[in-house]
Design a protein around this motif. Sequence first.
Motif, mmCIF file in Angstrom:
data_model
loop_
_atom_site.group_PDB
_atom_site.id
_atom_site.type_symbol
_atom_site.label_atom_id
_atom_site.label_comp_id
_atom_site.label_asym_id
_atom_site.label_seq_id
_atom_site.Cartn_x
_atom_site.Cartn_y
_atom_site.Cartn_z
ATOM 1 N N ILE A 137 0.862 -1.181 0.000
ATOM 2 C CA ILE A 137 0.000 0.000 0.000
ATOM 3 C C ILE A 137 0.897 1.229 0.000
ATOM 4 O O ILE A 137 1.819 1.331 0.814
ATOM 5 N N GLY A 138 0.637 2.127 -0.932
ATOM 6 C CA GLY A 138 1.375 3.379 -1.016
ATOM 7 C C GLY A 138 0.542 4.532 -0.492
ATOM 8 O O GLY A 138 -0.690 4.544 -0.635
ATOM 9 N N LEU A 139 1.217 5.503 0.111
ATOM 10 C CA LEU A 139 0.547 6.630 0.755
ATOM 11 C C LEU A 139 1.115 7.945 0.251
ATOM 12 O O LEU A 139 2.323 8.096 0.107
ATOM 13 N N MET A 140 0.234 8.909 0.024
ATOM 14 C CA MET A 140 0.677 10.221 -0.424
ATOM 15 C C MET A 140 -0.191 11.304 0.181
ATOM 16 O O MET A 140 -1.422 11.241 0.118
ATOM 17 N N ASP A 180 3.023 -6.947 2.456
ATOM 18 C CA ASP A 180 4.476 -7.068 2.532
ATOM 19 C C ASP A 180 5.139 -5.759 2.928
ATOM 20 O O ASP A 180 6.216 -5.774 3.541
ATOM 21 N N LEU A 181 4.508 -4.637 2.611
ATOM 22 C CA LEU A 181 5.208 -3.360 2.724
ATOM 23 C C LEU A 181 4.204 -2.213 2.628
ATOM 24 O O LEU A 181 3.148 -2.351 2.013
ATOM 25 N N VAL A 182 4.585 -1.088 3.241
ATOM 26 C CA VAL A 182 3.863 0.177 3.068
ATOM 27 C C VAL A 182 4.864 1.223 2.613
ATOM 28 O O VAL A 182 5.968 1.321 3.162
ATOM 29 N N GLY A 183 4.505 1.988 1.590
ATOM 30 C CA GLY A 183 5.325 3.100 1.122
ATOM 31 C C GLY A 183 4.733 4.409 1.614
ATOM 32 O O GLY A 183 3.622 4.772 1.229
ATOM 33 N N PHE A 184 5.463 5.127 2.462
ATOM 34 C CA PHE A 184 4.952 6.277 3.225
ATOM 35 C C PHE A 184 5.741 7.527 2.821
ATOM 36 O O PHE A 184 6.863 7.719 3.273
ATOM 37 N N HIS A 185 5.142 8.352 1.953
ATOM 38 C CA HIS A 185 5.841 9.556 1.519
ATOM 39 C C HIS A 185 5.926 10.590 2.626
ATOM 40 O O HIS A 185 6.953 11.246 2.799
ATOM 41 N N ASP A 240 -6.311 9.911 -9.748
ATOM 42 C CA ASP A 240 -6.476 10.446 -8.396
ATOM 43 C C ASP A 240 -5.439 9.905 -7.427
ATOM 44 O O ASP A 240 -5.154 10.550 -6.410
ATOM 45 N N VAL A 241 -4.890 8.732 -7.704
ATOM 46 C CA VAL A 241 -4.003 8.090 -6.732
ATOM 47 C C VAL A 241 -2.685 7.647 -7.369
ATOM 48 O O VAL A 241 -1.991 6.794 -6.812
ATOM 49 N N LEU A 242 -2.325 8.243 -8.498
ATOM 50 C CA LEU A 242 -1.124 7.802 -9.195
ATOM 51 C C LEU A 242 0.126 7.993 -8.335
ATOM 52 O O LEU A 242 1.037 7.160 -8.349
ATOM 53 N N GLU A 243 0.182 9.079 -7.567
ATOM 54 C CA GLU A 243 1.350 9.305 -6.711
ATOM 55 C C GLU A 243 1.416 8.265 -5.597
ATOM 56 O O GLU A 243 2.504 7.762 -5.275
ATOM 57 N N ALA A 244 0.283 7.942 -4.999
ATOM 58 C CA ALA A 244 0.280 6.913 -3.953
ATOM 59 C C ALA A 244 0.736 5.578 -4.524
ATOM 60 O O ALA A 244 1.544 4.866 -3.909
ATOM 61 N N GLU A 245 0.238 5.221 -5.715
ATOM 62 C CA GLU A 245 0.714 4.001 -6.366
ATOM 63 C C GLU A 245 2.227 4.064 -6.590
ATOM 64 O O GLU A 245 2.941 3.078 -6.398
ATOM 65 N N GLY A 246 2.696 5.247 -7.000
ATOM 66 C CA GLY A 246 4.118 5.406 -7.271
ATOM 67 C C GLY A 246 4.987 5.142 -6.066
ATOM 68 O O GLY A 246 6.065 4.542 -6.167
ATOM 69 N N PHE A 247 4.529 5.582 -4.888
ATOM 70 C CA PHE A 247 5.342 5.351 -3.695
ATOM 71 C C PHE A 247 5.211 3.923 -3.179
ATOM 72 O O PHE A 247 6.112 3.432 -2.484
ATOM 73 N N GLY A 287 16.175 15.662 -5.447
ATOM 74 C CA GLY A 287 15.214 14.971 -4.588
ATOM 75 C C GLY A 287 13.816 14.903 -5.173
ATOM 76 O O GLY A 287 12.896 14.387 -4.549
ATOM 77 N N ALA A 288 13.622 15.425 -6.367
ATOM 78 C CA ALA A 288 12.329 15.472 -7.030
ATOM 79 C C ALA A 288 12.561 15.779 -8.512
ATOM 80 O O ALA A 288 13.564 16.395 -8.861
ATOM 81 N N PRO A 289 11.620 15.336 -9.352
ATOM 82 C CA PRO A 289 10.513 14.440 -9.042
ATOM 83 C C PRO A 289 10.976 12.987 -8.966
ATOM 84 O O PRO A 289 11.967 12.623 -9.587
ATOM 85 N N LEU A 290 10.229 12.189 -8.186
ATOM 86 C CA LEU A 290 10.549 10.773 -8.057
ATOM 87 C C LEU A 290 9.606 9.880 -8.858
ATOM 88 O O LEU A 290 9.919 8.716 -9.099
ATOM 89 N N LEU A 291 8.463 10.418 -9.278
ATOM 90 C CA LEU A 291 7.469 9.591 -9.965
ATOM 91 C C LEU A 291 7.881 9.116 -11.357
ATOM 92 O O LEU A 291 7.287 8.153 -11.869
ATOM 93 N N PRO A 292 8.862 9.743 -12.042
ATOM 94 C CA PRO A 292 9.171 9.288 -13.402
ATOM 95 C C PRO A 292 9.419 7.795 -13.540
ATOM 96 O O PRO A 292 9.015 7.190 -14.535
ATOM 97 N N VAL A 293 10.067 7.169 -12.565
ATOM 98 C CA VAL A 293 10.357 5.739 -12.703
ATOM 99 C C VAL A 293 9.061 4.924 -12.709
ATOM 100 O O VAL A 293 8.968 3.891 -13.384
ATOM 101 N N TYR A 294 8.033 5.387 -12.006
ATOM 102 C CA TYR A 294 6.740 4.698 -12.038
ATOM 103 C C TYR A 294 5.990 5.011 -13.322
ATOM 104 O O TYR A 294 5.367 4.127 -13.922
ATOM 105 N N HIS A 295 6.040 6.257 -13.751
ATOM 106 C CA HIS A 295 5.417 6.604 -15.030
ATOM 107 C C HIS A 295 5.987 5.729 -16.146
ATOM 108 O O HIS A 295 5.244 5.256 -17.021
#
Length: 373
Positions: A22-25, A109-114, A333-340, A159-167
Amino acid sequence: MSAKPQVAPVSEPFVGDVLKVIGLMSGTSMDGIDAAYLETDGADYVRAGKSVSVPFSDSFRKRLIEFVARVPERDAPEADAIEQEMTDLHATAVTQLAAETCTPLRELDLVGFHGQTVWHRPERRDTWQMGDGARLAKTLGVPVVFDFRSDDVRAGGQGAPLLPVYHAALAGDLPTAVLNIGGVANVTWIDRKTDALVGFDTGPGNGLIDDWVKARLNLLMDRDGAVAARGHVDETILAQLMTHPYFSAPAPKSLDRFAFSTATLSHLSTEDGAATLAAFTAESVARGLRLCGVARHLLVTGGGRRNPIIMRELRRRTGIDVAPVESVGWHGDVLEAEGFAYMAVRSLKKLPISFPGTTGVARPLTGGRIAQP
C-alpha cells in the motif's frame, strides 16, 4: 535555451518476487491522504488495485497549512504533535484500504509512506517530509519504507521528481510525456526509441491558485476552474511571472511549494487573477517541454487535470494533444500513492528510484529508509 538534461535508461532486469504493497501520499495541496493498493515486482510487473482518499478535517488542515507556511524549524514546539497526528491518520488510511481490499494487514508485505512535505531545499541539501515511519510500522505491524528523498538530496540531487520511474513502468512502449499537477507541477518525458527518462518540476501547479482563491474568496480551491472561467488572462503580468530565474535554469530542477508569490497580481480582479494563474501553470509547462524534445502527447494526472481552464490553456500553449491519464486507463487520483508503493519495493530491492535525468544526481540511486514493526 538551456541545455537539455541528461537522460538515463529505464529498462530493468528481472527482479523477482511480486509484493503486496500500500502506497501513501499527502501532497502539497494538504487536503488529505491518498492510499493505493499495488502488486508489483518493482520493475515491469504492476497491478493496481483499489484505493481510498481520506480528507483531513478542516481543523487539522488549517493547523497543517499554518505550520508549513511558517517554515518552522524541525524542533518547533508543535512539530511532534502534528507529526504524530499526521502519522496516525496515515495508519487509518491503510487500515481502511486493507479492509476494502479484504487484505489482512498481516498479508501486506510493505507500506510506502511519503509523508507531508514541510520544505524542500535541495540547494541546501535539505528536504523534510514529515512522518514517523517507525510509529507507522509499529501501529500497523507492517514494514514501512519512508524518507524517500533525503538520500538523493544529500548526494547532490534535487530529490524530485521521483514519480518518473513509475510513469515509465506504466507507459511501457508508449512514447509520451506525463504531467502531474499538484501544488507544484512536474513532467516526465519518456522516449522508448532512445530509452530516455527525464523529469523535473515545471513550475507552479494548483498551489498558487489555491492560495489566491483562499485569500480572495475563502475557498479551498477553484473547483472546476469556475472562478478562472469568468476572468481573462493578463498577458503582461504572465510575461512578468515567466521572468522568474527558475525558468531559465537547466533541468533537472525542483521547487518548493512556496517558491512563487501572487504579489504581482494584487491589482487584478479575483477572476482575472485566477485565469492568469491557470495560464501561468500552463505556460511554465510549455516552457519546460521545450527542454525535453518533441512530445506529441501529454498525459495529465493530479488535481489540476480536473480544472478545465488549466487543461484548455495547456492545449493552447503547448500545441500538442493533452488528455487526462484516464484516457490510457491509469488512476489519476491516486497515481502518486501508487508510485510510492512501487518505489517502496524498489527501495527494498536496492533498485534506483532517482536518476541523472530526473533529479540530476550523479548516478542512479536508491532511496528510503525501512522501519520494521
